[in-house]
Design a protein around this motif. Structure first.
Motif, PDB file in Angstrom:
ATOM      1  N   LEU A   1      -2.203   1.888 -10.243  1.00 33.56           N
ATOM      2  CA  LEU A   1      -1.766   1.436  -8.927  1.00 33.56           C
ATOM      3  C   LEU A   1      -2.831   1.722  -7.879  1.00 33.56           C
ATOM      4  O   LEU A   1      -3.185   0.849  -7.082  1.00 33.56           O
ATOM      5  CB  LEU A   1      -0.484   2.162  -8.548  1.00 33.56           C
ATOM      6  N   VAL A   2      -3.351   2.957  -7.894  1.00 30.82           N
ATOM      7  CA  VAL A   2      -4.324   3.352  -6.877  1.00 30.82           C
ATOM      8  C   VAL A   2      -5.570   2.470  -6.960  1.00 30.82           C
ATOM      9  O   VAL A   2      -6.014   1.882  -5.975  1.00 30.82           O
ATOM     10  CB  VAL A   2      -4.703   4.838  -7.052  1.00 30.82           C
TER      11      VAL A   2
ATOM     12  N   LEU B   1       4.642   6.070  -5.050  1.00 31.62           N
ATOM     13  CA  LEU B   1       4.741   6.285  -6.499  1.00 31.62           C
ATOM     14  C   LEU B   1       3.825   7.424  -6.947  1.00 31.62           C
ATOM     15  O   LEU B   1       4.204   8.233  -7.787  1.00 31.62           O
ATOM     16  CB  LEU B   1       4.426   5.005  -7.251  1.00 31.62           C
ATOM     17  N   GLY B   2       2.629   7.465  -6.371  1.00 29.48           N
ATOM     18  CA  GLY B   2       1.709   8.544  -6.736  1.00 29.48           C
ATOM     19  C   GLY B   2       2.326   9.898  -6.460  1.00 29.48           C
ATOM     20  O   GLY B   2       2.297  10.817  -7.294  1.00 29.48           O
TER      21      GLY B   2
ATOM     22  N   ASN C   1       0.817  -1.212   0.000  1.00 32.25           N
ATOM     23  CA  ASN C   1       0.000   0.000   0.000  1.00 32.25           C
ATOM     24  C   ASN C   1       0.845   1.254   0.000  1.00 32.25           C
ATOM     25  O   ASN C   1       0.547   2.224  -0.679  1.00 32.25           O
ATOM     26  CB  ASN C   1      -0.911   0.010   1.232  1.00 32.25           C
TER      27      ASN C   1
ATOM     28  N   THR D   1       0.140   5.697 -12.238  1.00 32.26           N
ATOM     29  CA  THR D   1      -0.235   5.960 -10.857  1.00 32.26           C
ATOM     30  C   THR D   1      -1.671   5.533 -10.598  1.00 32.26           C
ATOM     31  O   THR D   1      -2.000   4.907  -9.592  1.00 32.26           O
ATOM     32  CB  THR D   1      -0.116   7.470 -10.573  1.00 32.26           C
TER      33      THR D   1
ATOM     34  N   TYR E   1      -6.266   5.494   5.145  1.00 26.32           N
ATOM     35  CA  TYR E   1      -7.527   4.982   5.696  1.00 26.32           C
ATOM     36  C   TYR E   1      -7.456   3.474   5.858  1.00 26.32           C
ATOM     37  O   TYR E   1      -7.852   2.930   6.890  1.00 26.32           O
ATOM     38  CB  TYR E   1      -8.714   5.355   4.801  1.00 26.32           C
ATOM     39  N   SER E   2      -6.930   2.779   4.839  1.00 23.47           N
ATOM     40  CA  SER E   2      -6.884   1.320   5.004  1.00 23.47           C
ATOM     41  C   SER E   2      -5.849   0.936   6.045  1.00 23.47           C
ATOM     42  O   SER E   2      -6.021  -0.062   6.751  1.00 23.47           O
ATOM     43  CB  SER E   2      -6.681   0.591   3.671  1.00 23.47           C
TER      44      SER E   2
ATOM     45  N   VAL F   1     -10.000  12.570 -11.201  1.00 23.07           N
ATOM     46  CA  VAL F   1      -8.911  13.540 -11.309  1.00 23.07           C
ATOM     47  C   VAL F   1      -8.004  13.193 -12.486  1.00 23.07           C
ATOM     48  O   VAL F   1      -7.637  14.050 -13.292  1.00 23.07           O
ATOM     49  CB  VAL F   1      -8.105  13.565  -9.996  1.00 23.07           C
TER      50      VAL F   1
ATOM     51  N   LEU G   1      -7.482  17.667 -19.983  1.00 26.22           N
ATOM     52  CA  LEU G   1      -6.731  18.921 -19.998  1.00 26.22           C
ATOM     53  C   LEU G   1      -5.512  18.813 -20.906  1.00 26.22           C
ATOM     54  O   LEU G   1      -5.240  19.687 -21.728  1.00 26.22           O
ATOM     55  CB  LEU G   1      -6.282  19.198 -18.565  1.00 26.22           C
TER      56      LEU G   1
ATOM     57  N   ILE H   1      -4.099  16.623  -6.314  1.00 29.50           N
ATOM     58  CA  ILE H   1      -5.382  16.177  -5.765  1.00 29.50           C
ATOM     59  C   ILE H   1      -5.471  14.654  -5.888  1.00 29.50           C
ATOM     60  O   ILE H   1      -5.825  13.960  -4.937  1.00 29.50           O
ATOM     61  CB  ILE H   1      -6.549  16.860  -6.499  1.00 29.50           C
ATOM     62  N   GLY H   2      -5.089  14.140  -7.070  1.00 29.26           N
ATOM     63  CA  GLY H   2      -5.104  12.694  -7.265  1.00 29.26           C
ATOM     64  C   GLY H   2      -4.193  11.984  -6.282  1.00 29.26           C
ATOM     65  O   GLY H   2      -4.565  10.977  -5.679  1.00 29.26           O
TER      66      GLY H   2
ATOM     67  N   PHE I   1      -5.646  11.871  -2.873  1.00 31.21           N
ATOM     68  CA  PHE I   1      -6.669  10.816  -2.810  1.00 31.21           C
ATOM     69  C   PHE I   1      -6.007   9.467  -2.576  1.00 31.21           C
ATOM     70  O   PHE I   1      -6.455   8.677  -1.739  1.00 31.21           O
ATOM     71  CB  PHE I   1      -7.477  10.769  -4.112  1.00 31.21           C
ATOM     72  N   GLY I   2      -4.924   9.210  -3.309  1.00 31.61           N
ATOM     73  CA  GLY I   2      -4.209   7.945  -3.150  1.00 31.61           C
ATOM     74  C   GLY I   2      -3.677   7.794  -1.738  1.00 31.61           C
ATOM     75  O   GLY I   2      -3.832   6.748  -1.097  1.00 31.61           O
TER      76      GLY I   2
ATOM     77  N   VAL J   1      -1.453  21.481 -14.114  1.00 24.40           N
ATOM     78  CA  VAL J   1      -1.284  20.032 -14.198  1.00 24.40           C
ATOM     79  C   VAL J   1      -0.849  19.473 -12.850  1.00 24.40           C
ATOM     80  O   VAL J   1      -1.399  18.494 -12.343  1.00 24.40           O
ATOM     81  CB  VAL J   1      -0.269  19.678 -15.299  1.00 24.40           C
TER      82      VAL J   1
ATOM     83  N   LEU K   1      -7.367  15.364 -15.853  1.00 23.42           N
ATOM     84  CA  LEU K   1      -6.030  15.730 -16.308  1.00 23.42           C
ATOM     85  C   LEU K   1      -5.814  15.290 -17.756  1.00 23.42           C
ATOM     86  O   LEU K   1      -5.264  16.022 -18.569  1.00 23.42           O
ATOM     87  CB  LEU K   1      -5.002  15.067 -15.400  1.00 23.42           C
TER      88      LEU K   1
ATOM     89  N   LEU L   1     -13.025   7.808  -2.724  1.00 25.39           N
ATOM     90  CA  LEU L   1     -11.644   8.196  -3.021  1.00 25.39           C
ATOM     91  C   LEU L   1     -11.163   7.591  -4.333  1.00 25.39           C
ATOM     92  O   LEU L   1     -10.484   8.243  -5.125  1.00 25.39           O
ATOM     93  CB  LEU L   1     -10.717   7.777  -1.887  1.00 25.39           C
TER      94      LEU L   1
ATOM     95  N   SER M   1      -9.989   9.587  -7.511  1.00 25.40           N
ATOM     96  CA  SER M   1      -8.670   9.630  -8.156  1.00 25.40           C
ATOM     97  C   SER M   1      -8.792   9.366  -9.651  1.00 25.40           C
ATOM     98  O   SER M   1      -8.060   9.950 -10.445  1.00 25.40           O
ATOM     99  CB  SER M   1      -7.649   8.699  -7.501  1.00 25.40           C
TER     100      SER M   1
ATOM    101  N   LEU N   1      -4.763   9.307   0.952  1.00 25.17           N
ATOM    102  CA  LEU N   1      -5.901   9.136   1.857  1.00 25.17           C
ATOM    103  C   LEU N   1      -6.334   7.676   1.890  1.00 25.17           C
ATOM    104  O   LEU N   1      -6.535   7.087   2.945  1.00 25.17           O
ATOM    105  CB  LEU N   1      -7.084   9.991   1.385  1.00 25.17           C
ATOM    106  N   ASN N   2      -6.449   7.107   0.694  1.00 28.08           N
ATOM    107  CA  ASN N   2      -6.855   5.708   0.586  1.00 28.08           C
ATOM    108  C   ASN N   2      -5.910   4.806   1.373  1.00 28.08           C
ATOM    109  O   ASN N   2      -6.332   3.976   2.165  1.00 28.08           O
ATOM    110  CB  ASN N   2      -6.831   5.305  -0.886  1.00 28.08           C
TER     111      ASN N   2
ATOM    112  N   VAL O   1       2.191   2.274  -3.358  1.00 31.66           N
ATOM    113  CA  VAL O   1       1.230   2.980  -4.205  1.00 31.66           C
ATOM    114  C   VAL O   1       1.269   4.477  -3.909  1.00 31.66           C
ATOM    115  O   VAL O   1       1.370   5.314  -4.807  1.00 31.66           O
ATOM    116  CB  VAL O   1      -0.186   2.426  -3.980  1.00 31.66           C
TER     117      VAL O   1
ATOM    118  N   VAL P   1      -3.683  19.500 -10.236  1.00 24.35           N
ATOM    119  CA  VAL P   1      -4.658  18.442 -10.467  1.00 24.35           C
ATOM    120  C   VAL P   1      -4.062  17.095 -10.056  1.00 24.35           C
ATOM    121  O   VAL P   1      -4.700  16.284  -9.377  1.00 24.35           O
ATOM    122  CB  VAL P   1      -5.090  18.409 -11.949  1.00 24.35           C
ATOM    123  N   MET P   2      -2.799  16.868 -10.446  1.00 19.58           N
ATOM    124  CA  MET P   2      -2.152  15.620 -10.052  1.00 19.58           C
ATOM    125  C   MET P   2      -2.041  15.510  -8.543  1.00 19.58           C
ATOM    126  O   MET P   2      -2.151  14.431  -7.966  1.00 19.58           O
ATOM    127  CB  MET P   2      -0.758  15.535 -10.667  1.00 19.58           C
TER     128      MET P   2
END
Lengths: 390, 379
Positions: free
Chosen positions: B268-269, A24-25, A18, B265, A280-281, B27, B34, A269-270, A273-274, A263, B31, B20, B24, A276-277, A21, A266-267
């Motif tokens: 993976l998520v 890398l994100g 986990n 990415t 959370y787990s 998002v 965009l 935010i993604g 999210f990753g 860019v 992107l 979530l 993702s 957070l995931n 992930v 926005v990335m």
């Protein structure tokens, strides 16, 4: 009391899949963020370093770049007479009236035409721009159809090797030298004799696009500017060379920056999210552990701190990875169109330590945001129920 | 379909995680939208360029002019049905940042060659009648809140002085991709008022009657003016636009690399979220299998869950990207064709579907291979 950080490190180790992930994100986000900034910074640095703090550039009043400017020979003489302009050993003023035009030449990579800046100048220019050196061959001789070519131009456009001939406006020009200006915009240019160039391009004689002059002392700028602007014969704008080139870089570096930030955010935010995931787990899987910690007497704040620290740690690892991934880009030469001069310009990516610090800070911020809510959930967990869970 | 409620229930059990993961993917697809928009925009005009149009410029470079007398001579060539010209003006409206392209045009022919711009006839007539009149694209008119009849001051840079124009017409693009940022005015107005360069124009656009003869006609044009004082270089409008785009640099590579990083990415998520979901549910899956649901069904259930997440997220993301592009160019005029086309949107959804399938595959196979005994032991 704080929960020892070694607990977090071990936990991450136990749930590495986990964590990877998340890492890398965040690495990807930081990498893209840094690459964009390195590009913007490299572009800006290329143009700004083109200007010397000892030099001024004179354009027609109201002209926004050399392309739209015109300065007459009379005006050039007046500038040369100003006492603030430095002189060479033989007493001649150190200034270079320049003719700037654009020629279309094929790009090495695609074979399609690019707009290349051709600069006609006086043979004194090497004294005016002291950072420019001829590295191969020799400088052009006044009155001859000879070119000296910037080191980036040689590698970016076809047919500019030393000794080759290039046809411009119906005349053959021989490449007699290659110069290095230290990674500035000049490195993408072709230099030659100004009179010959204006003839070839059908420009009126004794009209130049700009005059670059070397100051006796860089403190004389205001004095010279006052003298020249007070002269009714001079309808010109006088700018420090550095300020002039800084302005030239604005449009493109703004474009890169706006797009880069867009860019990257926005990335981000993604990536959050990753994260957070993952967190959370992590919290869900470790609810018993957390409850045990609480039962042992660690307070809610300690738990929050511990989980936020864990998340930030994961993010920082990602940040470092992102920085490392971008490092090879340092010095990578790309070319783009500079809108202000309408011509093609080679520049190198600049990955600086301060940029990498920004990247790490960005990573830590993403880790913090990604870890905070799950950490709160962990701290709020009722101890008795969580302990009962299997 | 009868499994749909079941899948939805499963998705609802860990709401945070589902939200979530959907988020993702949304998002990432936002992107993607965009990046595609930016890429098309930087390739400005390549896709909208007319196949039956050639651009004729001075052989030395685009900034060197051509004489106006070439218009007649171009028209005489075979396959040439019309020749029009324009001249770059490059003025500044209020501030340098307010960039938009301004051309002085040949009012007699321009509209016949560039048929993709739609202008109401009465507006065009009033433009023709006013020497200081101007036609402006809808995007630029909206950006500066201009309406018909407004008097617009523009500071000349190449052609010095304070110029003033009256907005007489507003054009719209026939298709959504068209450039609606241009500003046109009478060439005659420019030529009368400027101090130098009289009788010279910037470049010609030639309309040919048969796109297949483009190369032939281009060669014929360059041959016609060879060894004159004004030699030409002619190429199709598409090649011209592409050459321009190539000068901006290797944007496609940059966009593709960012896209790849994002996609990776994202895989993976989603994959990790799905794996966690399956892991948690192993006993349940055992129960399902005990009840008689086949391996294939279990595989399908897990895959469907993953695909559903991906599609919902993808749809959201692409929808947001579309909304974003509708709000206009974020860089103030540097990207004139800021538009997300339907085929790019479809491609985005396909991409989301792909992510859902790939990410769900490993957990789904794990679920399929699960032996009932092992699964039930964990109850």
């Amino acid at each position: 009391m704080a929960i020892p950080i070694s607990y977090n490190i071990r936990s991450v180790g136990a749930r590495w899949a986990n964590a990877v992930v998340s890492v890398l994100g965040i690495a990807g986000t930081v990498g893209v963020f840094l690459a964009m900034l390195a590009m913007a910074r490299g572009f800006q640095a290329t143009l700004i370093s083109s200007g010397s703090p000892d030099n001024i550039i004179v354009l027609r009043a109201g002209a926004d770049s050399e392309m739209t400017s015109a300065v007459s020979l009379d005006q050039v003489r007046i500038i040369g007479d100003a006492p603030e302009v430095a002189r060479s050993a033989d007493g001649a003023p150190l200034l270079s009236p320049e003719v700037v035009v654009i020629g279309a030449f094929p790009l090495m990579t695609t074979g399609t035409d690019a707009n290349v800046q051709i600069r006609g100048l006086s043979d004194r220019v090497l004294e005016v721009r002291q950072t420019v050196h001829v590295t191969e061959g020799r400088f052009f001789q006044p009155g001859l159809a000879e070119l000296v070519v910037g080191k980036n131009a040689v590698t970016t456009y076809r047919g500019f090797g030393l000794g080759e001939s290039v046809e411009i406006g119906g005349q053959d020009w021989r490449v007699v030298g290659i110069f290095d200006s230290g990674g500035t915009a000049f490195d993408s240019e072709l230099w030659c004799d100004s009179n010959l160039l204006s003839q070839t391009f059908g420009r009126s004689e004794n009209v130049y696009q700009s005059v670059t002059a070397r100051l006796e002392s860089r403190n004389d700028f205001t004095a010279l500017k006052d003298t020249l602007t007070a002269d009714p014969r001079m309808t010109v704008d006088i700018t420090g060379e550095r300020a002039y080139y800084a302005k030239q870089s604005q449009a493109v570096s703004m474009l890169i920056r706006v797009l880069g930030f867009l860019v990257a955010s926005v990335m981000a935010i993604g990536a959050v999210f990753g994260a957070l995931n993952t967190m959370y787990s992590a919290v869900a899987a470790r609810s018993r552990e957390i409850a045990t910690l609480r039962a042992l007497g660690f307070g809610g704040t300690s738990v929050v701190l511990s989980f936020v620290a864990e998340s930030v740690l994961i993010a920082l690892v990602g940040g470092v990875l992102g920085c490392i991934a971008v490092l090879p880009l340092n010095g990578f030469t790309a070319g783009t169109m500079n809108w202000q001069t309408f011509s093609h310009l080679a520049f190198a990516f600049k990955v600086t330590p301060s940029l990498m610090l920004w990247g790490l800070g960005f990573a830590a911020l993403m880790g913090f945001i990604g870890g905070f809510l799950p950490a709160l959930r962990a701290a709020r967990m009722p101890v008795a129920t969580a302990l009962r869970e299997l | 379909m009868k499994f749909l409620p079941f899948i939805l229930r499963n998705l609802k059990r860990k709401k945070t995680r589902t939200i979530l993961t959907v988020g993702s993917i949304a998002v990432a697809l936002f992107l993607f939208g965009l990046l595609v928009t930016i890429e098309t925009s930087l390739n400005a005009g390549v896709d909208v360029a007319g196949a039956d149009r050639l651009v004729v410029r001075n052989r030395i470079s685009l900034i060197q002019p051509l004489p106006i007398s070439y218009q007649q001579r171009l028209r005489q060539l075979d396959h040439v049905s019309e020749a029009t010209f324009a001249n770059w003006f490059g003025g500044i409206y209020q501030d340098e940042r307010n960039f938009f392209p301004q051309f002085s045009i040949d009012t007699d022919t321009y509209r016949d060659v560039f048929t993709e711009f739609v202008i109401p006839d009465d507006q065009w007539q009033s433009f023709l009648a006013d020497r200081e009149g101007a036609v402006v694209g809808k995007a630029t008119a909206e950006r500066f809140n201009w309406s018909l009849g407004d008097r617009i001051p523009i500071k000349g840079t190449i052609f010095q002085g304070a110029w003033e124009f009256n907005i007489r017409a507003i054009y719209e693009g026939e298709t959504a991709e068209a450039d609606e940022t241009q500003f046109w005015f009478h060439y005659d107005y420019l030529d009368e008022s400027r101090q130098w360069g009289k009788g010279l124009i910037g470049w010609y656009t030639v309309k040919i009657d048969d796109p297949d003869t483009a190369v032939e006609v281009a060669d014929a044009i360059d041959e016609r003016f060879r060894n004159s004082a004004w030699e030409t270089s002619t190429e199709t409008e598409k090649a011209f636009a592409a050459g321009f785009a190539k000068q901006i640099g290797n944007i496609r590579l940059i966009v593709l690399s960012i896209g790849a990083v994002v996609l990776f990415t994202l895989l993976l998520v989603t994959g990790s979220a799905m794996a966690t979901a399956v892991r948690e549910r192993i006993p349940e899956l055992g129960v399902l299998k005990t009840l008689g649901f086949g391996d294939g069904t279990v595989l399908g259930l897990v895959l469907a869950e993953s695909v559903l997440i991906a599609l919902v997220g993808g749809g959201l993301g692409i929808g947001m990207a579309k909304l974003f592009t509708l709000s206009g160019d974020p860089t103030n005029g540097m990207l004139p064709y800021f538009y997300l086309g339907p085929d790019s949107m479809a491609l985005g959804l396909v991409l989301a579907l792909f992510v859902g399938l790939v990410a769900g595959l490993i957990p789904a196979v794990t679920a399929m291979r699960l032996r009932i005994v092992d699964a039930l032991r964990r109850v």
